[in-house]
Design a protein around this motif. Structure first.
Motif, mmCIF file in Angstrom:
data_model
loop_
_atom_site.group_PDB
_atom_site.id
_atom_site.type_symbol
_atom_site.label_atom_id
_atom_site.label_comp_id
_atom_site.label_asym_id
_atom_site.label_seq_id
_atom_site.Cartn_x
_atom_site.Cartn_y
_atom_site.Cartn_z
ATOM 1 N N ILE A 1 19.060 8.834 1.196
ATOM 2 C CA ILE A 1 17.850 9.440 1.773
ATOM 3 C C ILE A 1 16.698 8.441 1.742
ATOM 4 O O ILE A 1 15.965 8.282 2.727
ATOM 5 N N ALA A 2 16.547 7.742 0.624
ATOM 6 C CA ALA A 2 15.472 6.747 0.516
ATOM 7 C C ALA A 2 15.706 5.580 1.483
ATOM 8 O O ALA A 2 14.759 5.075 2.091
ATOM 9 N N GLU B 1 6.383 4.476 1.703
ATOM 10 C CA GLU B 1 7.346 3.378 1.595
ATOM 11 C C GLU B 1 7.466 2.865 0.158
ATOM 12 O O GLU B 1 8.560 2.494 -0.272
ATOM 13 N N THR C 1 17.774 4.097 -8.110
ATOM 14 C CA THR C 1 19.121 4.623 -7.859
ATOM 15 C C THR C 1 20.143 3.506 -7.695
ATOM 16 O O THR C 1 21.289 3.638 -8.138
ATOM 17 N N ILE D 1 12.535 4.554 -5.404
ATOM 18 C CA ILE D 1 13.761 5.356 -5.482
ATOM 19 C C ILE D 1 14.985 4.483 -5.217
ATOM 20 O O ILE D 1 16.003 4.583 -5.917
ATOM 21 N N LEU D 2 14.899 3.610 -4.221
ATOM 22 C CA LEU D 2 16.018 2.707 -3.916
ATOM 23 C C LEU D 2 16.346 1.798 -5.095
ATOM 24 O O LEU D 2 17.514 1.614 -5.452
ATOM 25 N N SER E 1 14.805 6.694 4.932
ATOM 26 C CA SER E 1 13.342 6.773 5.032
ATOM 27 C C SER E 1 12.728 5.385 5.147
ATOM 28 O O SER E 1 11.836 5.151 5.963
ATOM 29 N N TRP E 2 13.201 4.467 4.322
ATOM 30 C CA TRP E 2 12.679 3.100 4.308
ATOM 31 C C TRP E 2 12.928 2.402 5.644
ATOM 32 O O TRP E 2 12.008 1.872 6.263
ATOM 33 N N PHE F 1 20.341 10.356 -3.246
ATOM 34 C CA PHE F 1 18.934 9.940 -3.228
ATOM 35 C C PHE F 1 18.785 8.537 -2.650
ATOM 36 O O PHE F 1 17.822 8.235 -1.952
ATOM 37 N N HIS F 2 19.752 7.683 -2.941
ATOM 38 C CA HIS F 2 19.715 6.308 -2.435
ATOM 39 C C HIS F 2 19.798 6.307 -0.909
ATOM 40 O O HIS F 2 19.040 5.591 -0.245
ATOM 41 N N GLY G 1 7.151 4.732 -2.480
ATOM 42 C CA GLY G 1 8.000 5.743 -3.116
ATOM 43 C C GLY G 1 9.463 5.554 -2.768
ATOM 44 O O GLY G 1 10.337 5.617 -3.642
ATOM 45 N N ALA G 2 9.752 5.295 -1.493
ATOM 46 C CA ALA G 2 11.140 5.079 -1.065
ATOM 47 C C ALA G 2 11.721 3.839 -1.735
ATOM 48 O O ALA G 2 12.874 3.857 -2.195
#
Length: 147
Positions: free
Chosen positions: A10-11, A50, A60, A56-57, A14-15, A7-8, A52-53
């Motif tokens: 992927i985020a 962003e 995680t 998550i960052l 994305s970021w 998840f880290h 949300g990303a």
């Protein structure tokens, strides 16, 4: 390594990818009318994405630090390790970038579709550039930590 790393990553993709996209968009849209047509529509969507990303960052990243037993080492000055030092420096840059992101987001949502003051414009552009540059510094530290 558990599920957090997936998840880290992927985020992070994305970021950073979103940041690069918005940078390219900002550079390529020179015409004021084009900017006024695009940013009020895409800005809020991108902003929520962003946020949300980033959340998550932060979650995680914190979980990985705790799960790997690094939380105590971060504050132990007697441990001399390149990866740990890179993690400490990365966390400082992440904290700065998070504050800059909050400032940028507040200005962006407050002034969306409205004319910005000169101060808001300077602060918004400077924070955007700061986020863009700090992304690559964080990525650099992530590479050092993984090595």
């Amino acid at each position: 390594m558990g599920w957090e790393i997936h998840f880290h990553l992927i985020a992070a993709l994305s970021w950073i990818g979103g940041s690069v996209f918005m940078f390219v968009l900002g550079v390529s849209l020179k015409d004021k009318e084009d900017q006024q047509a695009v940013y009020p529509r895409i800005g809020p969507i991108f902003g929520y994405f962003e946020i949300g990303a980033l959340v998550i960052l932060l979650i995680t990243g914190t979980l990985m630090i705790i799960d790997n037993g690094l939380i105590y080492m971060l504050f132990n000055r007697t441990v001399d390790n390149i990866a740990l030092q890179a993690l400490q420096e990365k966390l400082i840059v992440v904290a700065i970038m998070t504050i800059i992101t909050i400032v940028h987001t507040l200005i962006a949502f407050k002034t969306n579709g409205k004319k910005r003051t000169r101060f808001e414009m300077i602060l918004s552009r400077a924070s955007s550039m700061g986020i863009f540059i700090l992304n690559f510094i964080v990525l650099h530290y992530a590479i050092i930590i993984r090595d």
